[in-house]
Structures are given as C-alpha cells and as structure tokens.
Design a protein around this motif. Sequence first.
Motif, PDB file in Angstrom:
ATOM      1  N   UNK A 242     -13.939  21.035  26.392  1.00 50.47           N
ATOM      2  CA  UNK A 242     -14.719  21.487  24.865  1.00 50.47           C
ATOM      3  C   UNK A 242     -14.296  20.312  24.038  1.00 50.47           C
ATOM      4  N   UNK A 243     -13.188  19.847  24.094  1.00 52.98           N
ATOM      5  CA  UNK A 243     -12.676  18.668  23.168  1.00 52.98           C
ATOM      6  C   UNK A 243     -13.517  17.268  23.510  1.00 52.98           C
ATOM      7  N   UNK A 244     -13.825  17.136  24.836  1.00 59.64           N
ATOM      8  CA  UNK A 244     -14.538  15.748  25.225  1.00 59.64           C
ATOM      9  C   UNK A 244     -15.712  16.182  24.656  1.00 59.64           C
ATOM     10  N   UNK A 245     -16.440  17.422  24.903  1.00 60.91           N
ATOM     11  CA  UNK A 245     -17.852  17.490  24.594  1.00 60.91           C
ATOM     12  C   UNK A 245     -18.003  17.230  23.065  1.00 60.91           C
ATOM     13  N   UNK A 246     -17.001  17.811  22.374  1.00 60.80           N
ATOM     14  CA  UNK A 246     -17.378  17.571  20.780  1.00 60.80           C
ATOM     15  C   UNK A 246     -16.939  16.120  20.516  1.00 60.80           C
ATOM     16  N   UNK A 247     -16.047  15.408  20.951  1.00 59.22           N
ATOM     17  CA  UNK A 247     -15.914  13.932  20.636  1.00 59.22           C
ATOM     18  C   UNK A 247     -17.273  13.303  21.065  1.00 59.22           C
ATOM     19  N   UNK A 248     -17.968  13.714  21.962  1.00 60.50           N
ATOM     20  CA  UNK A 248     -19.237  13.163  22.424  1.00 60.50           C
ATOM     21  C   UNK A 248     -20.193  13.496  21.404  1.00 60.50           C
ATOM     22  N   UNK A 249     -20.277  14.641  20.773  1.00 59.26           N
ATOM     23  CA  UNK A 249     -21.222  14.996  19.914  1.00 59.26           C
ATOM     24  C   UNK A 249     -21.191  13.964  18.615  1.00 59.26           C
TER      25      UNK A 249
ATOM     26  N   UNK B 202     -19.489  11.244  18.408  1.00 56.38           N
ATOM     27  CA  UNK B 202     -19.975   9.817  18.818  1.00 56.38           C
ATOM     28  C   UNK B 202     -21.444   9.569  18.580  1.00 56.38           C
ATOM     29  N   UNK B 203     -22.076  10.369  19.153  1.00 53.62           N
ATOM     30  CA  UNK B 203     -23.490  10.469  19.060  1.00 53.62           C
ATOM     31  C   UNK B 203     -23.999  10.530  17.671  1.00 53.62           C
ATOM     32  N   UNK B 204     -23.536  11.507  16.829  1.00 57.84           N
ATOM     33  CA  UNK B 204     -23.774  11.579  15.392  1.00 57.84           C
ATOM     34  C   UNK B 204     -23.542  10.406  14.610  1.00 57.84           C
ATOM     35  N   UNK B 205     -22.504   9.789  14.889  1.00 57.16           N
ATOM     36  CA  UNK B 205     -22.120   8.618  14.174  1.00 57.16           C
ATOM     37  C   UNK B 205     -23.303   7.344  14.401  1.00 57.16           C
TER      38      UNK B 205
ATOM     39  N   UNK C  68     -24.276  11.315  25.186  1.00 54.04           N
ATOM     40  CA  UNK C  68     -24.333  12.664  25.760  1.00 54.04           C
ATOM     41  C   UNK C  68     -24.829  12.458  27.133  1.00 54.04           C
ATOM     42  N   UNK C  69     -25.643  11.427  27.599  1.00 60.27           N
ATOM     43  CA  UNK C  69     -26.092  11.375  29.001  1.00 60.27           C
ATOM     44  C   UNK C  69     -24.827  11.061  29.750  1.00 60.27           C
ATOM     45  N   UNK C  70     -23.880  10.023  29.277  1.00 54.67           N
ATOM     46  CA  UNK C  70     -22.679   9.777  29.893  1.00 54.67           C
ATOM     47  C   UNK C  70     -21.966  10.813  30.244  1.00 54.67           C
ATOM     48  N   UNK C  71     -21.656  11.635  29.120  1.00 50.23           N
ATOM     49  CA  UNK C  71     -20.888  12.925  29.320  1.00 50.23           C
ATOM     50  C   UNK C  71     -21.471  13.987  30.342  1.00 50.23           C
TER      51      UNK C  71
ATOM     52  N   UNK D  35     -19.790  15.396  33.677  1.00 48.60           N
ATOM     53  CA  UNK D  35     -19.657  16.693  34.044  1.00 48.60           C
ATOM     54  C   UNK D  35     -20.159  17.210  35.527  1.00 48.60           C
ATOM     55  N   UNK D  36     -21.260  16.368  35.892  1.00 52.24           N
ATOM     56  CA  UNK D  36     -21.883  16.687  36.964  1.00 52.24           C
ATOM     57  C   UNK D  36     -21.041  16.093  38.296  1.00 52.24           C
ATOM     58  N   UNK D  37     -20.391  15.066  37.871  1.00 54.37           N
ATOM     59  CA  UNK D  37     -19.607  14.392  39.165  1.00 54.37           C
ATOM     60  C   UNK D  37     -18.272  15.368  39.210  1.00 54.37           C
ATOM     61  N   UNK D  38     -17.576  15.893  38.157  1.00 50.88           N
ATOM     62  CA  UNK D  38     -16.498  17.070  38.106  1.00 50.88           C
ATOM     63  C   UNK D  38     -17.156  18.314  38.918  1.00 50.88           C
ATOM     64  N   UNK D  39     -18.396  18.622  38.696  1.00 45.85           N
ATOM     65  CA  UNK D  39     -18.815  19.970  39.295  1.00 45.85           C
ATOM     66  C   UNK D  39     -19.004  19.521  40.969  1.00 45.85           C
TER      67      UNK D  39
END
Length: 135
Positions: A31-38, A40-43, A120-123, A127-131
Amino acid sequence: RFENLTADAQARAKEAADRAVALSKNAVEFNRENIETLIESGKIAAKGAQEIGKTNLKYTRENFVEASRALQGLFSVATPRDMFEKQADYVRSGLDRVMDQTSNNADAVVKLAGKAYQPIADRVSEIRKELNKAA
C-alpha cells in the motif's frame, strides 16, 4: 502425550502468527508503494497543468496585444470598406489563433495524461510480475 499435543499446537500457532505478521508487513509495504506511485503521478499532473496554464496565459496576453493593434487599425481606416476588410482579417486571424491554441492544448493534455499515467502503469506492471511469481 498431552504435552506433545500442546507443544505442537503452540508451534503451529506461532508459525501462523509469524505468517500473519509477514503478510501484514507485505500489505503495508504494498500500500505504501501504491500511495507513493499516486503521489508521483499527481506531482507530474500538477506540474504539467501549471505549464499548460503558463502557455495559456502567454496566449491570452498575445491576443490582447493583437486585439489592441486591430482596434488601433480600425481607427486609421479611410472608408467603410477598409474597416470591414480589416475587421474580417482580424476575425480570420483570430479564428486561426484559436484553432492553433486549441490544438496545442489538446496535444499538451494528451501528452500530460501519458506522462502522469506512466508511474501507475509501471506500478501495475510490477504488481503483475509479483502475482505471476506467486502463482
């Protein structure tokens, strides 16, 4: 025998608790990584919107100057025909400028959307790779 059963149950409970702690740590990190991604996208989106705003402000200033010139030109005409010709030229050039600026804005917004979506696409790709590894 009862002692063995209790020891075995305690060991299993400890293993389950350890797994639960590990899963919760992974969930928090995820969740931390997801929030950081959002963030970064917002910035990226905010910076891009600011740039588009600066461009539009410059465009507005240029149009104001052009409108002032056109108005001054209308005061210097000798005949009504000259006035209509100058006015038609100004309207034509104004429409061309509006169309150009609209096209530029559309292009800038599309580029900005792509740049803002990239983290977001990178994140999602991570996630897909981890799954896939987990499966």
